[in-house]
Write a protein that holds these residues in place. Structure first.
Motif, PDB file in Angstrom:
ATOM      1  N   GLY A   1       1.836  13.592   0.080  1.00 17.98           N
ATOM      2  CA  GLY A   1       1.205  12.432   0.703  1.00 17.98           C
ATOM      3  C   GLY A   1      -0.263  12.665   1.000  1.00 17.98           C
ATOM      4  N   VAL A   2      -0.585  13.835   1.517  1.00 16.31           N
ATOM      5  CA  VAL A   2      -1.984  14.149   1.821  1.00 16.31           C
ATOM      6  C   VAL A   2      -2.785  14.298   0.532  1.00 16.31           C
ATOM      7  CG1 VAL A   2      -3.512  15.853   2.870  1.00 16.31           C
ATOM      8  CG2 VAL A   2      -1.383  15.217   4.021  1.00 16.31           C
TER       9      VAL A   2
ATOM     10  N   GLY B   1      -1.796   8.786   8.571  1.00 17.31           N
ATOM     11  CA  GLY B   1      -1.204   7.763   7.708  1.00 17.31           C
ATOM     12  C   GLY B   1      -0.658   8.362   6.430  1.00 17.31           C
ATOM     13  N   ALA B   2      -1.380   9.331   5.853  1.00 12.09           N
ATOM     14  CA  ALA B   2      -0.900   9.990   4.644  1.00 12.09           C
ATOM     15  C   ALA B   2       0.383  10.777   4.923  1.00 12.09           C
ATOM     16  CB  ALA B   2      -1.984  10.918   4.089  1.00 12.09           C
ATOM     17  N   LEU B   3       0.421  11.437   6.079  1.00 15.32           N
ATOM     18  CA  LEU B   3       1.637  12.170   6.450  1.00 15.32           C
ATOM     19  C   LEU B   3       2.804  11.208   6.660  1.00 15.32           C
ATOM     20  CD1 LEU B   3       0.137  14.767   8.965  1.00 15.32           C
ATOM     21  CD2 LEU B   3       0.979  15.213   6.643  1.00 15.32           C
ATOM     22  N   ARG B   4       2.523  10.050   7.224  1.00 14.03           N
ATOM     23  CA  ARG B   4       3.592   9.076   7.432  1.00 14.03           C
ATOM     24  C   ARG B   4       4.136   8.578   6.096  1.00 14.03           C
ATOM     25  NH1 ARG B   4       1.476   6.332  11.066  1.00 14.03           N
ATOM     26  NH2 ARG B   4       2.849   6.942  12.781  1.00 14.03           N
ATOM     27  N   ILE B   5       3.268   8.363   5.141  1.00 15.03           N
ATOM     28  CA  ILE B   5       3.725   7.921   3.822  1.00 15.03           C
ATOM     29  C   ILE B   5       4.590   8.996   3.161  1.00 15.03           C
ATOM     30  CG2 ILE B   5       2.947   7.373   1.483  1.00 15.03           C
ATOM     31  CD1 ILE B   5       0.574   5.944   2.722  1.00 15.03           C
ATOM     32  N   GLY B   6       4.170  10.263   3.285  1.00 13.74           N
ATOM     33  CA  GLY B   6       4.983  11.335   2.738  1.00 13.74           C
ATOM     34  C   GLY B   6       6.352  11.406   3.397  1.00 13.74           C
TER      35      GLY B   6
ATOM     36  N   LEU C   1       7.949   8.874   4.858  1.00  8.81           N
ATOM     37  CA  LEU C   1       8.719   7.710   4.424  1.00  8.81           C
ATOM     38  C   LEU C   1       9.263   7.911   3.011  1.00  8.81           C
ATOM     39  CD1 LEU C   1       6.529   4.784   5.817  1.00  8.81           C
ATOM     40  CD2 LEU C   1       8.750   5.571   6.679  1.00  8.81           C
ATOM     41  N   GLY C   2       8.470   8.571   2.157  1.00  5.55           N
ATOM     42  CA  GLY C   2       8.975   8.885   0.824  1.00  5.55           C
ATOM     43  C   GLY C   2      10.172   9.827   0.897  1.00  5.55           C
ATOM     44  N   TRP C   3      10.095  10.820   1.785  1.00  7.94           N
ATOM     45  CA  TRP C   3      11.224  11.738   1.963  1.00  7.94           C
ATOM     46  C   TRP C   3      12.451  10.988   2.457  1.00  7.94           C
ATOM     47  CZ3 TRP C   3      13.935  13.613   6.346  1.00  7.94           C
ATOM     48  CH2 TRP C   3      14.696  14.757   6.116  1.00  7.94           C
ATOM     49  N   LEU C   4      12.267  10.067   3.374  1.00 12.33           N
ATOM     50  CA  LEU C   4      13.383   9.265   3.867  1.00 12.33           C
ATOM     51  C   LEU C   4      13.937   8.351   2.780  1.00 12.33           C
ATOM     52  CD1 LEU C   4      11.974   8.297   7.379  1.00 12.33           C
ATOM     53  CD2 LEU C   4      13.848   9.880   6.908  1.00 12.33           C
ATOM     54  N   ALA C   5      13.056   7.862   1.896  1.00 13.22           N
ATOM     55  CA  ALA C   5      13.528   7.021   0.790  1.00 13.22           C
ATOM     56  C   ALA C   5      14.471   7.797  -0.115  1.00 13.22           C
ATOM     57  CB  ALA C   5      12.348   6.490  -0.009  1.00 13.22           C
ATOM     58  N   GLY C   6      14.241   9.102  -0.270  1.00 10.70           N
ATOM     59  CA  GLY C   6      15.165   9.930  -1.034  1.00 10.70           C
ATOM     60  C   GLY C   6      16.515  10.058  -0.378  1.00 10.70           C
TER      61      GLY C   6
ATOM     62  N   LEU D   1       9.850   9.431  14.158  1.00 10.33           N
ATOM     63  CA  LEU D   1       8.417   9.689  14.222  1.00 10.33           C
ATOM     64  C   LEU D   1       7.646   8.917  13.144  1.00 10.33           C
ATOM     65  CD1 LEU D   1       8.393  13.541  14.905  1.00 10.33           C
ATOM     66  CD2 LEU D   1       8.010  11.688  16.539  1.00 10.33           C
ATOM     67  N   ALA D   2       8.223   8.790  11.947  1.00  9.83           N
ATOM     68  CA  ALA D   2       7.498   8.170  10.830  1.00  9.83           C
ATOM     69  C   ALA D   2       7.705   6.670  10.751  1.00  9.83           C
ATOM     70  CB  ALA D   2       7.927   8.820   9.510  1.00  9.83           C
ATOM     71  N   GLY D   3       8.857   6.194  11.205  1.00  8.48           N
ATOM     72  CA  GLY D   3       9.151   4.778  11.076  1.00  8.48           C
ATOM     73  C   GLY D   3       8.407   3.934  12.098  1.00  8.48           C
ATOM     74  N   THR D   4       8.107   2.728  11.697  1.00  8.96           N
ATOM     75  CA  THR D   4       7.490   1.746  12.587  1.00  8.96           C
ATOM     76  C   THR D   4       8.247   0.435  12.435  1.00  8.96           C
ATOM     77  OG1 THR D   4       5.907   1.014  10.890  1.00  8.96           O
ATOM     78  CG2 THR D   4       5.234   2.840  12.317  1.00  8.96           C
ATOM     79  N   ALA D   5       7.893  -0.518  13.277  1.00  9.82           N
ATOM     80  CA  ALA D   5       8.528  -1.834  13.163  1.00  9.82           C
ATOM     81  C   ALA D   5       8.199  -2.494  11.836  1.00  9.82           C
ATOM     82  CB  ALA D   5       8.081  -2.719  14.329  1.00  9.82           C
TER      83      ALA D   5
END
Length: 421
Positions: free
Chosen positions: A50-51, A67-72, A74-79, A157-161
């Motif tokens: 993500g970074v 924000g880049a860490l959050r995207i990474g 979220l990608g891990w959670l998508a897996g 920690l990574a998820g938001t509304a």
């Protein structure tokens, strides 16, 4: 006098001492920590990607490192099947390539945990007295607990509304991965799996080996067909990439993300070869006998799609590959587990085909999902039809192959007896 002398002590090497200490570690602590480490090992990689992707996209001119860490994350959670909402659009498709990487990490850590707890539990004498061995279930439960807690913390920690990852699916996928993959790895690493397998009837072991061979061969054939279709229209994929106007850095990142979807495309290909096919949007259908497509997104992997309209006369014959692969798998397994009885040949081939068909249908159900707004909410194999076609194709192919192989091996056995006489 020599009998009164103290016998010399054998000094143990440092490696032997470390191995002995590793086998005597407290199981509760080691299992929970390995579960946490299994989650963190792939999470850290996704965070790093993500970074790196943030810098490759615009050299960090927009956005923040958090924000880049959050995207990474979220990608891990998508897996793990969490899905994500992007600008109000629900994306539920799971990148199975990432899931495979996560499963591989769970296997490695689970196998190491199995080796660490190999000496725990009752000894041989206690087992002979009827004491039950709960080492693998307890270690698997603690490993799973550490993993699931870590996944829930990451989701919180990574998820938001706005992104709204689904915690329920994260827990479900984590449980399945840790129990099925991690539990098996723990059993193998601890040596319990070999003991349990030796207690199974030979027919069950032979059927399990046939299922494994059939499923892996089918996935390999599906991947090969997808690769051929993609290479045939490779110019289309290159044209799509050029129209995206990506620089070198984003192109590398985009290509890496596409590779994570190759397992999904493989399952799409398998559904196509079985006959039911798949959809690439609402009111679309791709099968060997009919192709109905509308506008599709500019995504390079979609270059493997056949042309819209009537299909060539030879494509329906691709459905023969299902029974043929089943027959090859049954014949290959019969080299290690000979078939000399008609009932054994029929039951092994039919049972292996039916079980593999069910597994194929389950995998097809994991391959699809929503990938965009509007008509792109319906993308994936036709799951129920794929299940029924797979059971029929593999079951019939396995049954016929089991009978033919039994006839052949009985004949060879009879000829060998006659020549020996």
């Amino acid at each position: 006098m020599t009998s009164l002398l103290t016998p010399p002590t054998r000094r143990r090497s440092d490696g032997q001492l470390r191995a002995d200490l590793r086998l005597r570690r407290p199981m509760a602590l080691v299992a929970a920590l390995d579960g946490i480490l299994a989650a963190l090992s792939t999470l850290v990689v996704c965070l790093a990607i993500g970074v790196v992707g943030w810098f490759l996209t615009d050299a960090g001119a927009h956005g923040t490192p958090s924000g880049a860490l959050r995207i990474g994350a979220l990608g891990w959670l998508a897996g793990h099947g969490a899905g994500v909402v992007v600008q109000g659009v629900q994306l539920t498709a799971v990148p199975l390539g990432l899931t495979l990487v996560i499963g591989w990490a769970i296997w490695r850590l689970g196998h190491r945990l199995g080796e660490s707890v190999a000496e725990h539990g009752p000894d041989v004498h206690a087992l002979a007295d009827g004491e039950r061995d709960w080492t693998v279930p307890i270690a698997t439960g603690l490993f799973t607990l550490g993993y699931v807690v870590t996944a829930l913390v990451v989701s919180a920690l990574a998820g938001t509304a706005a992104t709204a990852p689904r915690d329920g699916r994260v827990v479900l996928w984590s449980l399945l991965l840790c129990v099925l993959v991690g539990g098996t790895a723990i059993a193998v690493g601890s040596g319990r799996a070999a003991v349990w397998a030796a207690q199974l009837p030979p027919g069950v072991r032979a059927a399990a080996a046939t299922v494994r061979s059939l499923l892996l061969t089918w996935l390999a054939v599906s991947l090969l067909v997808f690769a051929v279709a993609f290479l045939v229209d490779g110019d289309t994929a290159l044209n799509v990439m050029s129209q995206l106007h990506l620089s070198a850095g984003p192109s590398v990142l985009y290509t890496g993300l596409m590779l994570l979807l190759v397992p999904n495309a493989t399952l799409f290909s398998g559904s196509y070869l079985l006959g039911p096919g798949f959809t690439v949007g609402t009111h679309t259908l791709v099968t060997p006998t009919v192709v109905t497509l509308g506008p599709v997104p500019m995504f390079p992997l979609l270059a493997a799609l056949p042309d819209d309209g009537p299909t060539p006369a030879w494509t329906p014959y691709l459905m023969v590959l299902g029974p043929l692969v089943a027959a090859v798998a049954v014949a290959r397994t019969a080299r290690r587990y000979p078939l000399l009885r008609w009932d054994a040949g029929a039951v092994r081939g039919l049972a292996a085909g039916v079980v593999t068909g069910v597994l194929t249908g389950i995998l097809a159900g994991l391959a699809g999902g929503a990938v965009g707004p509007g008509r792109m909410r319906d993308v994936g194999p036709l799951v129920f039809d794929t299940l029924t076609h797979a059971v029929a194709a593999f079951g019939i192919g396995g049954l016929l192959a089991g009978l033919v192989v039994t006839w052949w091996q009985r004949r060879r056995s009879r000829d060998a007896l006659d020549s020996a006489a």
